[in-house]
Design a protein around this motif. Structure first.
Motif, PDB file in Angstrom:
ATOM      1  N   PRO A 231      -5.088  -2.664   1.208  1.00 12.34           N
ATOM      2  CA  PRO A 231      -4.355  -2.085   0.080  1.00 12.34           C
ATOM      3  C   PRO A 231      -4.708  -2.815  -1.218  1.00 12.34           C
ATOM      4  O   PRO A 231      -5.153  -3.957  -1.201  1.00 12.34           O
ATOM      5  N   GLU A 232      -4.487  -2.128  -2.335  1.00 12.88           N
ATOM      6  CA  GLU A 232      -4.900  -2.691  -3.631  1.00 12.88           C
ATOM      7  C   GLU A 232      -4.134  -3.944  -4.004  1.00 12.88           C
ATOM      8  O   GLU A 232      -4.578  -4.744  -4.821  1.00 12.88           O
ATOM      9  N   THR A 233      -2.951  -4.143  -3.396  1.00 13.21           N
ATOM     10  CA  THR A 233      -2.163  -5.332  -3.726  1.00 13.21           C
ATOM     11  C   THR A 233      -2.814  -6.596  -3.198  1.00 13.21           C
ATOM     12  O   THR A 233      -2.434  -7.694  -3.569  1.00 13.21           O
ATOM     13  N   MET A 234      -3.755  -6.458  -2.299  1.00 13.34           N
ATOM     14  CA  MET A 234      -4.406  -7.646  -1.741  1.00 13.34           C
ATOM     15  C   MET A 234      -5.694  -7.925  -2.493  1.00 13.34           C
ATOM     16  O   MET A 234      -6.285  -7.027  -3.074  1.00 13.34           O
ATOM     17  N   PRO A 235      -6.145  -9.202  -2.504  1.00 14.05           N
ATOM     18  CA  PRO A 235      -7.383  -9.538  -3.211  1.00 14.05           C
ATOM     19  C   PRO A 235      -8.561  -8.739  -2.645  1.00 14.05           C
ATOM     20  O   PRO A 235      -8.609  -8.472  -1.442  1.00 14.05           O
ATOM     21  N   ALA A 236      -9.466  -8.360  -3.545  1.00 14.63           N
ATOM     22  CA  ALA A 236     -10.579  -7.516  -3.121  1.00 14.63           C
ATOM     23  C   ALA A 236     -11.701  -8.342  -2.506  1.00 14.63           C
ATOM     24  O   ALA A 236     -12.476  -7.838  -1.700  1.00 14.63           O
ATOM     25  N   ALA A 237     -11.793  -9.608  -2.867  1.00 15.22           N
ATOM     26  CA  ALA A 237     -12.858 -10.456  -2.306  1.00 15.22           C
ATOM     27  C   ALA A 237     -12.337 -11.871  -2.141  1.00 15.22           C
ATOM     28  O   ALA A 237     -11.735 -12.436  -3.050  1.00 15.22           O
ATOM     29  N   MET A 238     -12.497 -12.447  -0.964  1.00 17.87           N
ATOM     30  CA  MET A 238     -12.042 -13.826  -0.762  1.00 17.87           C
ATOM     31  C   MET A 238     -12.767 -14.524   0.388  1.00 17.87           C
ATOM     32  O   MET A 238     -12.411 -15.611   0.803  1.00 17.87           O
ATOM     33  N   GLY A 239     -13.808 -13.905   0.929  1.00 20.01           N
ATOM     34  CA  GLY A 239     -14.526 -14.545   2.038  1.00 20.01           C
ATOM     35  C   GLY A 239     -13.762 -14.450   3.340  1.00 20.01           C
ATOM     36  O   GLY A 239     -13.096 -13.458   3.604  1.00 20.01           O
ATOM     37  N   GLY A 240     -13.845 -15.513   4.145  1.00 16.53           N
ATOM     38  CA  GLY A 240     -13.235 -15.514   5.484  1.00 16.53           C
ATOM     39  C   GLY A 240     -11.737 -15.315   5.412  1.00 16.53           C
ATOM     40  O   GLY A 240     -11.068 -15.949   4.602  1.00 16.53           O
ATOM     41  N   ALA A 241     -11.207 -14.419   6.239  1.00 17.42           N
ATOM     42  CA  ALA A 241      -9.772 -14.151   6.198  1.00 17.42           C
ATOM     43  C   ALA A 241      -9.322 -13.590   7.536  1.00 17.42           C
ATOM     44  O   ALA A 241     -10.139 -13.236   8.393  1.00 17.42           O
ATOM     45  N   THR A 242      -8.004 -13.568   7.729  1.00 19.83           N
ATOM     46  CA  THR A 242      -7.445 -12.968   8.929  1.00 19.83           C
ATOM     47  C   THR A 242      -6.402 -11.946   8.517  1.00 19.83           C
ATOM     48  O   THR A 242      -5.538 -12.228   7.681  1.00 19.83           O
ATOM     49  N   LEU A 243      -6.527 -10.772   9.104  1.00 26.98           N
ATOM     50  CA  LEU A 243      -5.573  -9.713   8.819  1.00 26.98           C
ATOM     51  C   LEU A 243      -4.583  -9.662   9.979  1.00 26.98           C
ATOM     52  O   LEU A 243      -4.983  -9.705  11.142  1.00 26.98           O
ATOM     53  N   GLY A 244      -3.305  -9.584   9.651  1.00 33.90           N
ATOM     54  CA  GLY A 244      -2.304  -9.537  10.708  1.00 33.90           C
ATOM     55  C   GLY A 244      -1.485  -8.272  10.643  1.00 33.90           C
ATOM     56  O   GLY A 244      -1.179  -7.766   9.554  1.00 33.90           O
ATOM     57  N   ILE A 245      -1.147  -7.725  11.810  1.00 33.00           N
ATOM     58  CA  ILE A 245      -0.238  -6.592  11.851  1.00 33.00           C
ATOM     59  C   ILE A 245       0.562  -6.639  13.143  1.00 33.00           C
ATOM     60  O   ILE A 245       0.030  -6.973  14.207  1.00 33.00           O
ATOM     61  N   ARG A 246       1.859  -6.385  13.019  1.00 36.75           N
ATOM     62  CA  ARG A 246       2.715  -6.453  14.205  1.00 36.75           C
ATOM     63  C   ARG A 246       2.490  -5.234  15.092  1.00 36.75           C
ATOM     64  O   ARG A 246       2.285  -4.127  14.583  1.00 36.75           O
TER      65      ARG A 246
END
Lengths: 351, 277
Positions: free
Chosen positions: A262-277
């Motif tokens: 979603p647009e509220t999240m940074p568009a570029a930041m390298g390594g990351a983890t996405l979480g969803i319940r």
């Protein structure tokens, strides 16, 4: 009743540091739950507040009085042990009145207080019994009774429900909550069970590796976990994590597939983890969602269905209440509502 | 029940019976000789029970010998030793069980070392130490020596019992408003009564039957304890077996009474119901 303050408290066993720079303010009448996996230091912290463990560094204050060197008897706190720790040679009534007798309370007051507490806990018919003639649940109640007859400044609970079976645990959990509402006493409750933490706490203190990970209301921790540990620990089944790289507004998974952020999240930041319940994931027939995944296992729990999937080489769980998914076939698709996504940076902190 | 199981049970019981017979036979013999009249002692050969019995030996021992005094001395020495040793051992055992302190390993090691020497080796040095203090030929000296030699083992014994009592119990008591000593006295000690009884019994019997120090430190019959007193029945030319055995039977009585008194505390299981379900 009392306020409590824990100021940069630490604890060493020999050269091993088990608690590091713990800071916590506890309001009058608050119900605080310390939660974390075994070995995270939560019980040690509780025992330091009780005066059963020495404080290596920092300060513990109750009602603005420093407790560090005070023995347990000087702190006016009550504690319920995991083992209940009932005095086996004393009757239920004597167990409950022991603290009052030590304080040289007069007999009529003792009788009256023990009676009141035992009625409240449904123990009035058992007062003459010895602990060994009681069931696990009754022993647990006596341990609670022993704590409440004193009307202490604060209650400490050290995994008090761990030795009970699931049904009894549920029942006692509700009773503890009710009791707290009636007595309004400041309480600190240690557990490794996140359901207990969620249901009992005014505020949860999530601990891991001797550090506080996050302090907040149960819904704070559920909705906005501060880091990967809290995200994974709170909730059952636990949060799903997808690791990858964020660039151009998408998360690229290890297998090359992409998830739009979603647009509220940074568009570029390298390594990351996405979480969803698991309960927020939307299942759909294969090919009709954001990502396809293979189905490994279907677990019907009665009130829901847990689908165990493999997605990008990792376990991914979906919790749904739609019985269509009882026999989903070899593969399904999953989609993620944007508002239910959590993004964590390479250090595991919430973005 | 199958034949093999019946056989197994019978064999088991028979083995126990054989052992009990073996263990109790000397006591039976003691009793038998003590009631055998002197003229039958050597004339009848080896018999399980004499053709005539008499209580003369007992009468003589109680009325005409110094045995009652030996008996009283033994009672004082053993009783005091048991009491003092058990109190010290309880405190020591509790400390070993619950506290972490510097040199604990060394202390425990040292306690063990004291158990390694044969007592005979130490008789001369102990005599050398006690003599200038005026503690030879005195019951106090004997009590002191017995206590010193019994406390280490008794401490380990007590430590074992305290280890079996969950520390949660005294911590609960301390949170309830007791200081550590009150918690020890009101919560832990009542639960350790089986251990206290076992320790009392162990030390009492050890002191009751001790011979070497009693023989070396006590001269004359004024302060003699019963094992030493028994020797007075051995004269230059003869041994009065009947009287000696009668005295022996009498000496068994306090030990038996003592164990009868404490046996109900020796039964374990007092801590049942303290923790968990």
């Amino acid at each position: 009743m009392a306020t409590m303050e824990i100021r940069s408290v630490s604890k060493n066993y020999g050269t091993i540091r088990v608690l590091d720079d713990i800071n916590l303010q506890i309001g009058d009448g608050e119900f605080i739950v310390l939660v974390g996996p075994s070995g995270c230091g939560k019980s040690t912290l509780l025992r330091m507040i009780a005066g059963l463990e020495e404080i290596t560094g920092g300060e513990i204050r109750i009602d603005d009085r420093v407790m560090n060197t005070l023995p347990p008897k000087g702190r006016d706190i009550a504690m319920v042990f995991q083992s209940y720790a009932l005095y086996p040679h004393m009757s239920v009534a004597d167990n409950m009145s022991y603290s009052l007798r030590l304080r040289k309370t007069d007999k009529p007051t003792i009788t009256q207080k023990v009676r009141a507490a035992s009625v409240k806990l449904g123990l009035d018919a058992l007062l003459e019994r010895k602990p060994k003639a009681l069931s696990g649940g009754q022993r647990q109640r006596v341990a609670m009774g022993r704590a409440i007859v004193r009307q202490p400044k604060a209650f400490l609970f050290d995994e008090p429900l761990s030795n009970l079976d699931a049904r009894l645990r549920e029942q006692m959990r509700a009773e503890i909550r009710k009791l707290h509402r009636e007595l309004g006493a400041t309480s600190i409750y240690v557990t490794h069970d996140q359901v207990e933490a969620m249901t009992l706490a005014d505020r949860i203190v999530a601990m891991h590796g001797g550090h506080i990970q996050q302090v907040g209301t149960p819904l704070d921790l559920y909705d906005r976990p501060a880091n990967l540990f809290v995200a994974g620990f709170i909730g059952s089944p636990g949060m799903n994590f997808l690791a990858g790289d964020v660039a151009g507004g998408v998360l690229r998974l290890s297998d090359g597939r992409q998830v739009a952020l979603p647009e509220t999240m940074p568009a570029a930041m390298g390594g990351a983890t996405l979480g969803i319940r698991p309960e927020h994931v939307l299942p759909a027939p294969a090919g009709q969602g954001a990502l396809d995944a293979t189905v490994d296992l279907v677990e019907p729990t009665g009130h829901g269905i847990i689908l165990h999937l493999t997605l990008a080489g990792a376990v991914f769980k979906v919790l749904t209440h739609d019985r269509r998914w009882l026999s989903p076939g070899p593969a399904i698709a999953v989609s993620f509502p944007p508002e239910a996504l959590h993004l964590f940076n390479a250090e595991g902190l919430r973005v | 029940m199958t034949a093999t199981r019946i056989f197994g049970t019978l064999a088991h019981r028979a083995a126990i019976l054989a052992f009990i017979t073996f263990a109790l036979f000397p006591l039976f013999w003691l009793l038998k000789v003590s009631v055998t009249p002197n003229d039958l002692l050597y004339s009848e050969g080896v018999r399980l029970w004499p053709s005539a019995t008499t209580l003369d030996h007992f009468r003589f021992v109680l009325a005409n010998s110094e045995f009652p005094r030996f008996f009283a001395n033994s009672l004082i020495v053993s009783g005091t030793t048991a009491l003092v040793s058990t109190v010290l051992a309880a405190l020591m055992g509790y400390a070993l069980s619950r506290f972490r302190f510097r040199g604990k390993m060394w202390l425990a090691g040292l306690l063990l070392v004291t158990q390694m020497f044969p007592l005979v080796m130490l008789v001369a040095p102990i005599f050398k130490i006690l003599s200038p203090l005026g503690l030879t030929n005195s019951l106090t000296g004997l009590i002191l020596v017995y206590t010193a030699f019994n406390v280490p083992f008794a401490s380990f014994l007590m430590q074992g019992f305290f280890d079996g009592i969950p520390p949660d119990l005294e911590q609960a008591a301390m949170i309830d408003g007791a200081d550590r000593f009150t918690a020890f006295r009101q919560i832990i000690l009542p639960l350790a009564l089986p251990g206290v009884a076992a320790t009392l019994g162990f030390v009492f019997t050890a002191a009751w039957s001790e011979m070497i120090f009693a023989l070396m430190l006590i001269s004359g019959s004024e302060k003699a304890t019963f094992p030493v007193g028994l020797l007075t029945f051995v004269s230059k030319f003869s041994v009065d077996y009947g009287q000696m055995m009668a005295a022996g039977v009498l000496a068994l009585i306090p030990a038996c009474l003592f164990f009868l008194l404490i046996q109900r505390y020796l039964v374990q299981g007092m801590t049942a119901g303290a923790v968990k379900g």
